[in-house]
Write a protein that holds these residues in place. Structure first.
Motif, PDB file in Angstrom:
ATOM      1  N   ILE C 120       1.118  -1.175   0.157  1.00 41.54           N
ATOM      2  CA  ILE C 120      -0.434  -0.342   0.196  1.00 41.54           C
ATOM      3  C   ILE C 120       0.427   1.143  -0.057  1.00 41.54           C
ATOM      4  CG2 ILE C 120      -1.706  -1.478   1.429  1.00 41.54           C
ATOM      5  CD1 ILE C 120      -0.967   0.821   3.351  1.00 41.54           C
ATOM      6  N   ASP C 121       2.238   1.164  -0.384  1.00 47.12           N
ATOM      7  CA  ASP C 121       3.115   2.470  -0.410  1.00 47.12           C
ATOM      8  C   ASP C 121       3.287   2.772  -1.994  1.00 47.12           C
ATOM      9  OD1 ASP C 121       4.617  -0.269  -0.045  1.00 47.12           O
ATOM     10  OD2 ASP C 121       6.400   0.995   0.938  1.00 47.12           O
ATOM     11  N   ASP C 122       3.841   1.609  -2.440  1.00 50.29           N
ATOM     12  CA  ASP C 122       4.276   2.143  -4.409  1.00 50.29           C
ATOM     13  C   ASP C 122       2.676   1.770  -4.504  1.00 50.29           C
ATOM     14  OD1 ASP C 122       5.028  -0.281  -4.311  1.00 50.29           O
ATOM     15  OD2 ASP C 122       6.431  -0.375  -4.486  1.00 50.29           O
ATOM     16  N   ASP C 123       2.527   0.775  -4.353  1.00 48.65           N
ATOM     17  CA  ASP C 123       0.911   0.442  -5.113  1.00 48.65           C
ATOM     18  C   ASP C 123       1.111  -0.062  -6.965  1.00 48.65           C
ATOM     19  OD1 ASP C 123      -1.001   1.043  -3.573  1.00 48.65           O
ATOM     20  OD2 ASP C 123      -1.478   3.063  -4.078  1.00 48.65           O
ATOM     21  N   ALA C 124       2.489  -0.729  -6.579  1.00 50.98           N
ATOM     22  CA  ALA C 124       3.123  -1.513  -7.760  1.00 50.98           C
ATOM     23  C   ALA C 124       1.933  -2.628  -8.338  1.00 50.98           C
ATOM     24  CB  ALA C 124       4.131  -1.966  -7.679  1.00 50.98           C
ATOM     25  N   ASN C 125       2.109  -3.788  -7.284  1.00 48.90           N
ATOM     26  CA  ASN C 125       0.844  -4.752  -8.071  1.00 48.90           C
ATOM     27  C   ASN C 125       2.175  -5.357  -9.174  1.00 48.90           C
ATOM     28  OD1 ASN C 125      -0.230  -6.629  -8.646  1.00 48.90           O
ATOM     29  ND2 ASN C 125      -2.125  -6.106  -8.511  1.00 48.90           N
TER      30      ASN C 125
END
Lengths: 311, 560, 248
Positions: C120-125
């Motif tokens: 939930i910080d960089d939301d890169a997935n």
């Protein structure tokens, strides 16, 4: 000039609407745009893709192995196909998010997720911290840029073009470790709050659990999920799991209808990514009107049933 | 407060248990381990903290006097303590209108308000650092676990605490699959360091009749915001104190003070303390604070800046006269759970730390002498009386009372004479015997206060402020703000005082909601609570009891 | 059967993230951090599978500086048997993280790699998928149901059209979505016990990993505020406005 490969998505044999938005992102990057479609038979989708404005070529990669969108199966083929392209773009959907990193890793590329804006062929805005911080990133141009596109940030291109449709094949070795079993549509009567394209929410102005009926009824008419403000949850009108907002669910539907919700900041934080917000509230001063695309100052007990009747 | 064990509870035993990881608790923990190391002995120390992490519930100004820290960690600089903004300058203003003020010349500032040698800090960050020191000394710290009950045995001896159960539903029943009974933490000695109006401390004061016979305890509510401001306006280490507007400069019905401190990184904190002895039930500390920021002396710093965080906390300010008895069988009150704050300096961190260290010394002496605990720690009050802490509190014993009695200007003048002429040892003594919950006048005899609308730049509404406290509570749990009699808010407080909870709560927890039928209902939005304890103190019917919610709940203050 | 579970230390989901005025990033100093919520779901799933006898060992793994030890301690309190801390103070992007996890997975001989679907910080997935790609093993992302059986896993995935079920051969990567489970409360006794469980510290060099290509972040900004739209006077006006936008 950029050579952009857009990986299209097919749902129920047709071109998924997200593809036209990915093409819009490709158009913002500027370059020659090719759409690639994978499947067993993609002719219908290819015909749709060929019409998308800005697309110069549609590639069909058809095989029995491609019948279902398996990232592990598509990725080696996309990697092979990507040679010569400067960009490979995927829709920011479950399909795109599943597949793109598999391609990026094989190409040795750090992927860009959820492009919101393309400033140049290598510079993009993307959201982090659930959209609370937008970062501008510079991606190395070589060997290629692999990215997913945040669909909510782009408007679909028109469909007045007439691009060439070609078939392509792949010689990539395909793995056998992943097998499709089945796909089931969600069974619930109402769409899931977090996944729904439309959401109708009610606030404390409803005054009782019973009065929420008019919200459910409108939602059913619209095929929408039902949400609620924290005040409505705290008042016991609806269960906790319907709470929309910072400490409840954060949602990004295409259409959000807030009825009798004043718009406390917790609530607004939960809906800031909604595409269109409609607010119906008696109080013309309610903060919800500051963010609503369409605002109606009215008593929800008359306006909501009237809206339902006129849809 | 009896110990029931309807469920099987895990038990852990320590030599010393400390309830609350604030400055006093952490200083006590460090001191215990230091003494143990020095004597080559083993003392096991456990600290429990209801906040989701150490510092999450800490809210203080803060200008920090390093006296106690110097004693505890003489090498704090090398250890990297977050004291980064030495005070460079003090300003004291008397605000006598929304636009006007008088700036005191340096010699006119009472000596306790001089801050040379002190630091502008985030107390939350100091506690985070103290926790690291404590852990490296071998202290076990468990944040996210709230002490729910005091364990008292048949001999009336405190034996530890019971941690609150996790996974209890709104209806008080265990939730399937997630319920986890709270543990019993037992100890030879338990030190309570919950801060002002600790919910267990309050019960202990009643149970063991610890309350001071000299004067009732007095409280204030401190509201604070952290801002990032224009670097051109920032002066690291500048300390600005104020008295008067928006509270009264001359009257005695709404007293308190204000502050604006410049930290590092272009950050400033701004705050207002409202004495909870105020009498107009229409007064809203939150709205007073919001309008205060528009005063030119304050606004000139904040304009163009960005608010980063908001919070509020009650503070205890009765001083020496109101200080309860500190010890009872098996434990002690330390820090502001007892009431160690020095209100004339508006500082309680160094005094809290010192009290913790003194209690730690007393506990260590007993343990090293082979005690099995459970006795009354008389060594602690003895050490307290002989310490600089007692001397300091003695010198400022009149401060709160004279402000209550004479208002900011005259009271302040008396304080100046006391402090600058008599060095705090003036030949007079003032007491304020009225309790803070008894001071409200009926609404019918009070003037309504119309507060200006927030402008969204310097001032804000309550809910967007609470949002910045990052407070959260698991939704499905019993309401942790208990009404002894649920009929009182609407039946008594509303007609008599226009239910002041709607206004004194800085987090919008309490609302009076009118239904379509015209019926009124008292709504408790427990999720909003920032654990300030003001309701527990100020409710005129003493009908609200604040108890600890499920662990991890409450604010998540950053750098506060 | 052994599972490797990656856990990331992130700014807690309750914290209101504030962008620094100079655009250099968000304020992370002095704010609460905790385990990425999706990783908690991954940990919970692994523990449940172990409780059912489907797994025999759970190894938690993280990449980051000294403070990440807290996150590993939480994983150990959840029920991991031991933990691996890949010490790295600098910025680690998904491709590099995936290389390190892939190397660790190989070294450990684990059959399942669990990770949250995104941090939930960089939301890169990206990281889970990349681990699978680098090892050319199966992946089942966005899992809402996981069954392990012999050398196979049957995973139900949350996709846009509904629920998709895949059968994958092990070893495989499984990334977890919100509805997979509700992570348990960490109990105090478990947290106490976790303090005594072993954490092995390794470096990228130990794993033979080189940092991969990375994005350069040139600026961080707050999201644009929504602006006020149109006020309509009647329900009819509202309906026609919605129709003209193709929303109803």
């Amino acid at each position: 000039m950029s050579k952009i490969l857009v990986i299209g998505e097919i749902s129920d044999g047709k071109l998924n609407s997200g593809t036209a938005k990915v093409v819009a992102a490709a158009a913002q990057i500027k370059g020659d745009i090719t759409v690639a479609l994978f499947g067993a038979d993609v002719s219908a989708a290819a015909a749709d893709a060929a019409k998308l404005d800005g697309v110069t070529k549609v590639l069909k990669i058809e095989s029995a192995a491609n019948a279902n969108p398996l990232a592990a199966v598509y990725a080696p083929q996309i990697v092979e196909l990507a040679a010569g392209y400067s960009h490979v773009l995927f829709p920011g959907t479950a399909f795109g998010k599943d597949t793109a990193p598999r391609v990026a890793a094989r190409l040795g590329v750090q992927q860009v997720s959820d492009i919101m804006v393309a400033h140049s062929p290598t510079s993009f805005d993307r959201p982090t911290y659930a959209g609370n911080a937008i970062v501008t990133v510079e991606a190395p141009a070589a060997p290629a840029i692999v990215a997913t596109v945040r669909l909510a940030s782009f408007t679909a291109v028109g469909s007045s073009a007439n691009a060439a449709i070609e078939s392509a094949s792949s010689s990539a070795a395909l793995p056998s470790h992943t097998r499709f079993v089945k796909l089931e549509a969600q069974k619930s009567e109402r769409p899931d709050l977090q996944a729904a394209a439309r959401v109708v929410s009610g606030g404390r102005a409803l005054g009782s659990s019973d009065a929420f009926k008019i919200i459910y009824s409108l939602a059913d008419k619209m095929g929408a999920a039902v949400g609620a403000s924290r005040a409505a949850v705290d008042s016991g009108y609806v269960p906790n799991d319907m709470q929309v907002g910072q400490t409840g669910k954060i949602i990004a539907p295409e259409l959000y209808v807030a009825a009798g919700i004043s718009g406390a900041i917790q609530h607004l934080a939960g809906i800031k990514d909604a595409r269109t917000i409609v607010a119906i509230n008696k109080d013309a001063e309610a903060p919800i009107f500051e963010v609503a695309d369409f605002g109606l100052v009215a008593d929800l007990f008359t306006a909501v049933p009237e809206l339902e009747g006129k849809l | 407060m009896s110990v029931e064990t309807p469920v099987e509870r895990d038990v852990m035993e320590y030599d010393v248990l400390i309830v609350g990881a604030g400055p006093s608790g952490l200083a006590a923990a460090c001191k215990l381990k230091q003494i143990a190391a020095e004597k080559g002995a083993e003392i096991s120390v456990c600290v429990v903290e209801k906040g989701s992490e150490v510092g999450a519930h800490i809210l203080s100004g803060a200008v920090f006097e390093p006296r106690a820290l110097n004693e505890l960690f003489p090498n704090w600089k090398e250890l990297g303590a977050p004291l980064n903004a030495p005070v460079v300058r003090d300003e004291l203003h008397l605000f006598y209108s929304p636009q006007k003020s008088f700036k005191f010349l340096n010699f006119m500032i009472p000596s306790p308000m001089h801050n040379e040698g002190n630091y502008v800090i985030s107390l939350g960050n100091l506690c985070r650092w103290l926790a690291q020191q404590a852990e490296s000394l071998g202290v076990e710290i468990y944040p996210g676990f709230a002490a729910q009950e005091v364990l008292i045995d048949e001999q009336n001896v405190v034996r530890g605490v019971q941690i609150g159960d996790l996974g209890v539903g709104h209806d008080g029943k265990p939730k399937d699959g997630v319920y986890a009974p709270g543990m019993e933490l037992r100890a030879k000695y338990t030190l309570f360091s919950e801060g002002c109006r600790g919910h267990l401390g309050k019960r202990l004061i009643q149970q063991y009749q610890l309350e001071s016979k000299d004067a009732p305890q007095h409280y204030g509510i401190g509201l604070k915001e952290l801002w990032e401001i224009d670097p051109a306006k920032h002066e690291k280490g500048l300390v600005v104190h104020g008295a008067g507007w928006p509270l009264q400069a001359f009257g005695t019905e709404a007293t308190g003070g204000s502050f604006l401190y410049h930290l590092e990184n272009n950050q400033v904190v701004v705050g207002l303390i409202v004495d909870l002895s105020y009498s107009n039930p229409f007064l809203s500390p939150f709205d007073e604070f919001q309008r205060f920021k528009h005063h030119p002396v304050i606004a000139k710093y904040l304009e163009g800046g960005k608010r980063l965080s908001y919070g509020a906390r009650a503070l205890v300010k009765g001083g020496l006269d109101a200080l309860p008895k500190l010890v009872f069988p098996g434990g002690a009150l330390i820090g502001d759970d007892a009431g160690m704050l020095n209100y004339s300096k508006i500082k309680g961190s160094h005094t809290a730390m010192k009290s913790g260290m003194l209690a730690a010394e007393a506990v260590a002496e007993r343990l090293l002498a082979g005690s099995e605990g459970g006795d009354v720690l008389n060594g602690y009050p003895e050490k307290f009386k002989a310490s600089w802490l007692y001397d300091e509190l003695y010198r400022s014993r009149n401060f709160g009372a004279v402000l209550h009695k004479f208002g900011a200007l005259i009271g302040g003048t008396i304080n100046w004479i006391e402090q600058n002429i008599f060095g705090g040892k003036a030949p007079w003594h003032f007491r304020d015997l009225k309790k803070d919950h008894e001071t409200l006048k009926p609404a019918a005899q009070s003037q309504k206060i119309v507060y200006p609308k927030p402008d969204g730049k310097l001032s804000f509404d309550k809910l967007s402020s609470v949002f910045l406290s990052s407070t959260n509570h698991e939704e499905d749990q019993p309401v942790h703000l208990r009404l002894k009699d649920p009929s009182i808010p609407i039946g008594r407080n509303l007609p008599l005082y226009d239910e002041p909870a709607q206004r004194y709560c800085p987090a919008g927890v309490y609302e009076v909601v009118t239904a379509a039928t015209g019926d009124k209902r008292f709504q408790i939005n427990a999720q909003n609570c920032v654990h300030c304890k003001t309701c527990d103190i100020k409710d005129p019917s003493q009908n609200i009891t604040w108890v600890a919610p499920e662990g991890n709940g409450g604010p998540n203050y950053p750098n506060m | 059967m052994k599972a490797l579970v990656s856990v990331k230390r992130v700014v807690d989901y309750n914290v209101r993230v504030q962008v620094k005025s100079d655009g250099s990033g968000v304020i992370t100093e002095g704010v609460k951090h905790s385990m990425n919520p999706f990783d908690e779901i991954a940990m919970e799933e692994a523990v449940r599978l172990k409780e059912k006898g489907k797994l025999t060992e759970i190894v938690a793994i993280t990449i980051g500086g000294a403070k990440n030890e807290e996150t590993l301690r939480s994983a150990l309190a959840f029920g991991a048997d031991r933990a691996i801390h890949i010490k790295e103070e600098g910025d680690v992007q998904p491709l590099t993280a995936a290389r390190a996890f892939a190397a660790a997975l190989k070294k450990e001989g684990a059959q399942v790699f669990f990770a949250g679907k995104q941090a939930i910080d960089d939301d890169a997935n990206q990281t889970g998928q990349m681990v699978a790609a680098l090892l050319d093993i199966a992946q089942a992302t966005f899992a809402s149901k996981v069954e392990l059986d012999g050398g196979k896993a049957v995973v139900t995935r949350e996709v846009d059209a509904g629920l998709e079920t895949l059968e994958v051969d092990l070893p495989a990567v499984i990334t977890t979505d919100l509805r997979l489970n509700e992570p348990r409360y960490l109990k105090l006794p478990d947290i106490m016990k976790a303090k005594k469980k072993p954490i092995e510290t390794v470096t990228f060099a130990d794993l033979g990993v080189e940092k991969g290509a990375a994005l350069t972040i040139s600026k961080t900004s707050a999201p644009p505020k929504r602006s006020k739209g149109i006020m309509v006077k009647t329900v009819d006006e509202l309906v026609s406005a919605l129709k003209s936008k193709g929303l109803v």
